[in-house]
Enzyme design. Sequence first.
Site, PDB file in Angstrom:
ATOM      1  N   THR A  74       0.817  -1.275   0.009  1.00  0.00           N
ATOM      2  CA  THR A  74      -0.186  -0.010   0.042  1.00  0.00           C
ATOM      3  C   THR A  74       0.745   1.351  -0.009  1.00  0.00           C
ATOM      4  O   THR A  74       0.801   2.115  -0.743  1.00  0.00           O
ATOM      5  CB  THR A  74      -0.870  -0.073   1.311  1.00  0.00           C
ATOM      6  OG1 THR A  74      -1.766  -1.429   1.326  1.00  0.00           O
ATOM      7  CG2 THR A  74      -1.986   1.122   1.098  1.00  0.00           C
ATOM      8  N   LYS A 102       6.166  10.201  21.263  1.00  0.00           N
ATOM      9  CA  LYS A 102       6.390  11.165  22.223  1.00  0.00           C
ATOM     10  C   LYS A 102       5.239  11.394  22.777  1.00  0.00           C
ATOM     11  O   LYS A 102       4.816  12.308  23.785  1.00  0.00           O
ATOM     12  CB  LYS A 102       6.962  12.410  21.862  1.00  0.00           C
ATOM     13  CG  LYS A 102       8.571  12.152  21.115  1.00  0.00           C
ATOM     14  CD  LYS A 102       9.134  13.666  20.756  1.00  0.00           C
ATOM     15  CE  LYS A 102       9.774  13.457  19.448  1.00  0.00           C
ATOM     16  NZ  LYS A 102      10.008  14.784  19.113  1.00  0.00           N
ATOM     17  N   ARG A 123      -2.532   4.926   7.548  1.00  0.00           N
ATOM     18  CA  ARG A 123      -2.866   3.346   7.877  1.00  0.00           C
ATOM     19  C   ARG A 123      -2.689   3.451   9.577  1.00  0.00           C
ATOM     20  O   ARG A 123      -1.867   3.870   9.901  1.00  0.00           O
ATOM     21  CB  ARG A 123      -2.057   2.402   7.387  1.00  0.00           C
ATOM     22  CG  ARG A 123      -2.103   0.975   7.969  1.00  0.00           C
ATOM     23  CD  ARG A 123      -1.354  -0.033   7.203  1.00  0.00           C
ATOM     24  NE  ARG A 123      -1.947  -0.276   6.006  1.00  0.00           N
ATOM     25  CZ  ARG A 123      -1.898  -1.108   5.348  1.00  0.00           C
ATOM     26  NH1 ARG A 123      -0.681  -1.957   5.572  1.00  0.00           N
ATOM     27  NH2 ARG A 123      -2.248  -1.754   4.072  1.00  0.00           N
TER      28      ARG A 123
HETATM   29  N1   CP Z   1      -2.662  -5.517   0.439  1.00  0.00           N
HETATM   30  C1   CP Z   1      -1.974  -4.741   1.598  1.00  0.00           C
HETATM   31  O1   CP Z   1      -2.489  -3.850   2.274  1.00  0.00           O
HETATM   32  O2   CP Z   1      -0.618  -5.063   1.799  1.00  0.00           O
HETATM   33  P1   CP Z   1       0.348  -4.064   2.550  1.00  0.00           P
HETATM   34  O3   CP Z   1      -0.167  -4.666   3.927  1.00  0.00           O
HETATM   35  O4   CP Z   1       1.620  -4.828   2.255  1.00  0.00           O
HETATM   36  O5   CP Z   1       0.160  -2.807   2.362  1.00  0.00           O
END
Ligand code: CP
Length: 325
Positions: A74, A102, A123
Site C-alpha cells: 500500500t 512522544k 494506515r
Molecule cells: N494489501 C496490503 O494492504 O498489503 P500491505 O499490508 O503490504 O500494504
Amino acid sequence: MAGNPDTRTPSNEGRAGWFSGKNLISIKDFSKAHIEDMLDKSEAMLHSLERHERRLDLQSKIMATLFFEPSTRTRLSFESAMQRLGGGAIGFADASTSSSAKGETLADTVKIVSSYADIIVIRHPKAGAMAEAVENASVPVINAGDGIGEHPTQALIDLFTIRMEKKRLGGLDIALVGDLKNGRTIHSLAYALAMFGNNLTLIAPDALQMPEGMVEDIKSRYHVEVSRSDSLDEAGRCEVVYIPRVQKERFTDIDEYHRFAKYYVVNRDFLEKADGDPIIMSPLPRTEEISRDIDNMKNSVYFKQASYGVPVRMAILSMILEGIK
Ligand code: CP
C-alpha cells in the site's frame, strides 16, 4: 475540511470532477457509477504505464504517507503512483520514529502534516481512526487501512483485477475465504462486490466468520445472495476465490491464531478439483493459506493484482487532486 464524495455522478460533473478535493474513507461512500469511473481511469493509467509515458499531472503536489502499521504494497504503490504522476512523497513507515512515540495525537499529527502536503494517506491500527483524521485535516485524507475496519483502495484494486480478468464485474459467484472477521480488505470488498450484483459465499470457521450485522447490512442494501459455509470445497464451484491471510496481529491468543493459520490452504490439488476454474486472489502478504505450488498456474492472479496497485492509486490521486490549487 475536505468532504466525502457527494451525490454528483460522473455524468454531471463540472470542471473539476466529482472526486476533486474529497476524502476516500469507506467503499460505502461510493456508487457504482463512481467506482466504474475510478476503474476506467485506472485502466487509462495502466495503458499509460505500459506506454512508459512521462506524466506531470501532479507536478508540485506532495503526498504524505502516515503509516502506524506495517505495509509493503500500500505505502510503496502509493509512493510509486505519486512519483509516476510527477509529484513528491513524504512520510513515515514506522510510527516509532515519529512524534506519536512522544505522545502526539493523530489529530495534532494530521493538523501539522496538512501544512506540509496536499493529501494524506493514513494506515492506523484503530478502526474508525479516519474520522479523527478527517476532522482535523485541511487536505483530503485517504484511508489506507484502519484496524479491522476497511481498506477501500485495496477493494478498488480487487475490483479492477476482477474486471481485467473476467471482463465483467457483476453476476459472478465469488468465495471469500478464511479470516472474514478481522480482514479489513474483506470488509470493504464484500460491500463492493455485492453492490455490483455478485453472489457471495463466505467460507470460514465459525470463530472467523463475517460479523452477522455486516452480512445483514450487505443483504439489505444490495439484495444479493450471501451464503455461509466452513468447507473449502464450496469455493471450487466459484469463478473467483479471494483468500487473505489469517490476521495474526488481531489475535489476543496466539494459540488460537495457530489453530486457524492453515485452516484453509489453496493448493494445486484444490485447483485440479475445482469445477469453476476460479481465479485465486489475495491482498497479500500471504503466509500459509496459498501454496507456492500454484504460483505459476494461470488461475493465480495475486501478483498481478498487487501490481495494479500503482495504476489504481494513480487514478485515485489524480482524481482527488484534480483542480486543487
Ligand atoms: N494489501 C496490503 O494492504 O498489503 P500491505 O499490508 O503490504 O500494504
